[in-house]
Design a protein around this motif. Structure first.
Motif, PDB file in Angstrom:
ATOM      1  N   CYS A  96     -31.873  -1.494  38.202  1.00 52.48           N
ATOM      2  CA  CYS A  96     -30.789  -1.599  37.250  1.00 52.48           C
ATOM      3  C   CYS A  96     -30.636  -0.262  36.548  1.00 52.48           C
ATOM      4  O   CYS A  96     -31.583   0.536  36.479  1.00 52.48           O
ATOM      5  N   ALA A  97     -29.431  -0.026  36.043  1.00 51.41           N
ATOM      6  CA  ALA A  97     -29.122   1.249  35.419  1.00 51.41           C
ATOM      7  C   ALA A  97     -28.110   1.037  34.303  1.00 51.41           C
ATOM      8  O   ALA A  97     -27.309   0.092  34.353  1.00 51.41           O
ATOM      9  N   ALA A  98     -28.161   1.929  33.328  1.00 51.85           N
ATOM     10  CA  ALA A  98     -27.277   1.850  32.160  1.00 51.85           C
ATOM     11  C   ALA A  98     -26.355   3.057  32.121  1.00 51.85           C
ATOM     12  O   ALA A  98     -26.794   4.198  32.304  1.00 51.85           O
ATOM     13  N   ASP A  99     -25.089   2.779  31.847  1.00 55.11           N
ATOM     14  CA  ASP A  99     -24.038   3.803  31.829  1.00 55.11           C
ATOM     15  C   ASP A  99     -23.376   3.810  30.459  1.00 55.11           C
ATOM     16  O   ASP A  99     -22.862   2.787  30.024  1.00 55.11           O
ATOM     17  N   SER A 100     -23.336   4.963  29.800  1.00 57.99           N
ATOM     18  CA  SER A 100     -22.738   5.047  28.465  1.00 57.99           C
ATOM     19  C   SER A 100     -21.223   5.154  28.501  1.00 57.99           C
ATOM     20  O   SER A 100     -20.579   5.193  27.452  1.00 57.99           O
ATOM     21  N   GLY A 101     -20.626   5.182  29.692  1.00 57.65           N
ATOM     22  CA  GLY A 101     -19.183   5.253  29.802  1.00 57.65           C
ATOM     23  C   GLY A 101     -18.521   3.910  29.568  1.00 57.65           C
ATOM     24  O   GLY A 101     -19.178   2.882  29.409  1.00 57.65           O
ATOM     25  N   TYR A 102     -17.191   3.939  29.578  1.00 54.26           N
ATOM     26  CA  TYR A 102     -16.409   2.747  29.279  1.00 54.26           C
ATOM     27  C   TYR A 102     -15.815   2.077  30.516  1.00 54.26           C
ATOM     28  O   TYR A 102     -15.367   0.936  30.439  1.00 54.26           O
ATOM     29  N   ASN A 103     -15.822   2.772  31.617  1.00 57.54           N
ATOM     30  CA  ASN A 103     -15.139   2.263  32.801  1.00 57.54           C
ATOM     31  C   ASN A 103     -16.124   1.767  33.851  1.00 57.54           C
ATOM     32  O   ASN A 103     -17.311   2.036  33.785  1.00 57.54           O
ATOM     33  N   ILE A 104     -15.581   1.086  34.826  1.00 59.21           N
ATOM     34  CA  ILE A 104     -16.386   0.674  35.975  1.00 59.21           C
ATOM     35  C   ILE A 104     -16.945   1.916  36.661  1.00 59.21           C
ATOM     36  O   ILE A 104     -16.203   2.865  36.935  1.00 59.21           O
ATOM     37  N   ALA A 105     -18.236   1.903  36.944  1.00 60.42           N
ATOM     38  CA  ALA A 105     -18.878   3.060  37.567  1.00 60.42           C
ATOM     39  C   ALA A 105     -19.665   2.613  38.787  1.00 60.42           C
ATOM     40  O   ALA A 105     -20.536   1.744  38.692  1.00 60.42           O
ATOM     41  N   THR A 106     -19.349   3.209  39.924  1.00 62.93           N
ATOM     42  CA  THR A 106     -20.044   2.855  41.164  1.00 62.93           C
ATOM     43  C   THR A 106     -20.939   3.974  41.676  1.00 62.93           C
ATOM     44  O   THR A 106     -21.716   3.769  42.609  1.00 62.93           O
ATOM     45  N   MET A 107     -20.833   5.135  41.087  1.00 55.25           N
ATOM     46  CA  MET A 107     -21.633   6.265  41.533  1.00 55.25           C
ATOM     47  C   MET A 107     -22.884   6.396  40.677  1.00 55.25           C
ATOM     48  O   MET A 107     -22.815   6.324  39.443  1.00 55.25           O
ATOM     49  N   SER A 108     -24.010   6.602  41.325  1.00 52.82           N
ATOM     50  CA  SER A 108     -25.275   6.648  40.591  1.00 52.82           C
ATOM     51  C   SER A 108     -25.293   7.790  39.585  1.00 52.82           C
ATOM     52  O   SER A 108     -25.970   7.681  38.549  1.00 52.82           O
ATOM     53  N   GLU A 109     -24.543   8.856  39.845  1.00 53.47           N
ATOM     54  CA  GLU A 109     -24.538  10.001  38.933  1.00 53.47           C
ATOM     55  C   GLU A 109     -23.947   9.661  37.571  1.00 53.47           C
ATOM     56  O   GLU A 109     -24.150  10.373  36.598  1.00 53.47           O
ATOM     57  N   LYS A 110     -23.197   8.575  37.497  1.00 51.27           N
ATOM     58  CA  LYS A 110     -22.586   8.163  36.238  1.00 51.27           C
ATOM     59  C   LYS A 110     -23.572   7.465  35.301  1.00 51.27           C
ATOM     60  O   LYS A 110     -23.290   7.279  34.128  1.00 51.27           O
ATOM     61  N   TYR A 111     -24.712   7.066  35.822  1.00 53.08           N
ATOM     62  CA  TYR A 111     -25.657   6.274  35.048  1.00 53.08           C
ATOM     63  C   TYR A 111     -26.699   7.168  34.381  1.00 53.08           C
ATOM     64  O   TYR A 111     -27.204   8.122  34.979  1.00 53.08           O
ATOM     65  N   ASP A 112     -27.020   6.811  33.141  1.00 52.06           N
ATOM     66  CA  ASP A 112     -27.884   7.657  32.320  1.00 52.06           C
ATOM     67  C   ASP A 112     -29.348   7.241  32.359  1.00 52.06           C
ATOM     68  O   ASP A 112     -30.235   8.083  32.198  1.00 52.06           O
ATOM     69  N   TYR A 113     -29.576   5.962  32.528  1.00 54.25           N
ATOM     70  CA  TYR A 113     -30.943   5.446  32.467  1.00 54.25           C
ATOM     71  C   TYR A 113     -31.183   4.491  33.633  1.00 54.25           C
ATOM     72  O   TYR A 113     -30.273   3.744  34.020  1.00 54.25           O
ATOM     73  N   TRP A 114     -32.428   4.503  34.101  1.00 57.19           N
ATOM     74  CA  TRP A 114     -32.797   3.702  35.266  1.00 57.19           C
ATOM     75  C   TRP A 114     -34.116   2.974  35.023  1.00 57.19           C
ATOM     76  O   TRP A 114     -34.999   3.489  34.345  1.00 57.19           O
ATOM     77  N   GLY A 115     -34.212   1.807  35.636  1.00 58.24           N
ATOM     78  CA  GLY A 115     -35.475   1.098  35.647  1.00 58.24           C
ATOM     79  C   GLY A 115     -36.340   1.558  36.809  1.00 58.24           C
ATOM     80  O   GLY A 115     -35.936   2.426  37.597  1.00 58.24           O
ATOM     81  N   GLN A 116     -37.513   0.955  36.913  1.00 53.94           N
ATOM     82  CA  GLN A 116     -38.469   1.329  37.956  1.00 53.94           C
ATOM     83  C   GLN A 116     -38.226   0.600  39.271  1.00 53.94           C
ATOM     84  O   GLN A 116     -38.757   1.008  40.308  1.00 53.94           O
ATOM     85  N   GLY A 117     -37.457  -0.451  39.224  1.00 56.44           N
ATOM     86  CA  GLY A 117     -37.119  -1.167  40.449  1.00 56.44           C
ATOM     87  C   GLY A 117     -37.964  -2.402  40.688  1.00 56.44           C
ATOM     88  O   GLY A 117     -39.089  -2.514  40.195  1.00 56.44           O
ATOM     89  N   THR A 118     -37.409  -3.328  41.449  1.00 57.76           N
ATOM     90  CA  THR A 118     -38.124  -4.528  41.868  1.00 57.76           C
ATOM     91  C   THR A 118     -37.835  -4.748  43.350  1.00 57.76           C
ATOM     92  O   THR A 118     -36.697  -4.616  43.793  1.00 57.76           O
ATOM     93  N   GLN A 119     -38.867  -5.087  44.096  1.00 54.44           N
ATOM     94  CA  GLN A 119     -38.749  -5.189  45.552  1.00 54.44           C
ATOM     95  C   GLN A 119     -38.226  -6.560  45.949  1.00 54.44           C
ATOM     96  O   GLN A 119     -38.709  -7.601  45.480  1.00 54.44           O
ATOM     97  N   VAL A 120     -37.246  -6.548  46.837  1.00 55.94           N
ATOM     98  CA  VAL A 120     -36.735  -7.776  47.450  1.00 55.94           C
ATOM     99  C   VAL A 120     -36.922  -7.652  48.948  1.00 55.94           C
ATOM    100  O   VAL A 120     -36.498  -6.659  49.552  1.00 55.94           O
ATOM    101  N   PHE A 121     -37.578  -8.652  49.539  1.00 55.96           N
ATOM    102  CA  PHE A 121     -37.763  -8.654  50.981  1.00 55.96           C
ATOM    103  C   PHE A 121     -37.248  -9.971  51.526  1.00 55.96           C
ATOM    104  O   PHE A 121     -37.685 -11.035  51.085  1.00 55.96           O
ATOM    105  N   VAL A 122     -36.306  -9.872  52.474  1.00 54.52           N
ATOM    106  CA  VAL A 122     -35.698 -11.056  53.066  1.00 54.52           C
ATOM    107  C   VAL A 122     -36.102 -11.122  54.534  1.00 54.52           C
ATOM    108  O   VAL A 122     -35.755 -10.233  55.320  1.00 54.52           O
ATOM    109  N   SER A 123     -36.801 -12.174  54.875  1.00 56.29           N
ATOM    110  CA  SER A 123     -37.236 -12.332  56.258  1.00 56.29           C
ATOM    111  C   SER A 123     -36.219 -13.138  57.058  1.00 56.29           C
ATOM    112  O   SER A 123     -35.516 -13.988  56.513  1.00 56.29           O
ATOM    113  N   SER A 124     -36.159 -12.871  58.341  1.00 55.94           N
ATOM    114  CA  SER A 124     -35.183 -13.555  59.205  1.00 55.94           C
ATOM    115  C   SER A 124     -35.747 -14.859  59.744  1.00 55.94           C
ATOM    116  O   SER A 124     -36.910 -15.165  59.619  1.00 55.94           O
TER     117      SER A 124
END
Length: 124
Positions: A96-124
């Motif tokens: 997850c990431a936080a963006d201080s802007g006001y508009n929809i942002a899809t580019m990672s460069e627009k985001y100011d802060y990031w979490g460490q991540g959580t792993q998702v594994f989907v088996s077939s």
């Protein structure tokens, strides 16, 4: 500074559902648009979904549209990602990431802060 902590990842089978959570601390949560990104092994980080400050607008990557739902609870400083009908190709570390802007942002460069991540594994 905004600190972000994701949770809710795990190992599931194709077709199952998972709900990711991301709790923010440090600054006023409602001052940030929030996004979810993911990174699979050997691939670049990619945009998954985003939600504006109030939660009034959302936007999704085509690959998850109709299956994933992003939402937020500003009273609890938390953003969620409900993932349904999971596929093996959804396997990745989700950030997850936080963006201080006001508009929809899809580019990672627009985001100011990031979490460490959580792993998702989907088996077939």
């Amino acid at each position: 500074q905004v600190q972000l902590r994701e949770s809710g990842g795990g190992l599931v089978q194709a077709g199952d559902s998972l709900r990711l959570s991301c709790v923010a601390s440090g600054r006023t949560f409602s001052n940030y648009g929030m996004g979810w990104f993911r990174q699979a092994p050997g691939k670049e980080r990619e945009f998954v979904a985003t939600i504006t400050r109030s939660g009034g607008n959302t936007y999704y990557a085509d690959s998850v549209k109709g299956r994933f739902i992003i939402s937020r609870d500003n009273a609890k400083n938390t953003v969620f990602l409900q993932m349904n009908s999971l596929k093996p190709e959804d396997t990745a570390v989700y950030y997850c990431a936080a963006d201080s802007g006001y508009n929809i942002a899809t580019m990672s460069e627009k985001y100011d802060y990031w979490g460490q991540g959580t792993q998702v594994f989907v088996s077939s």
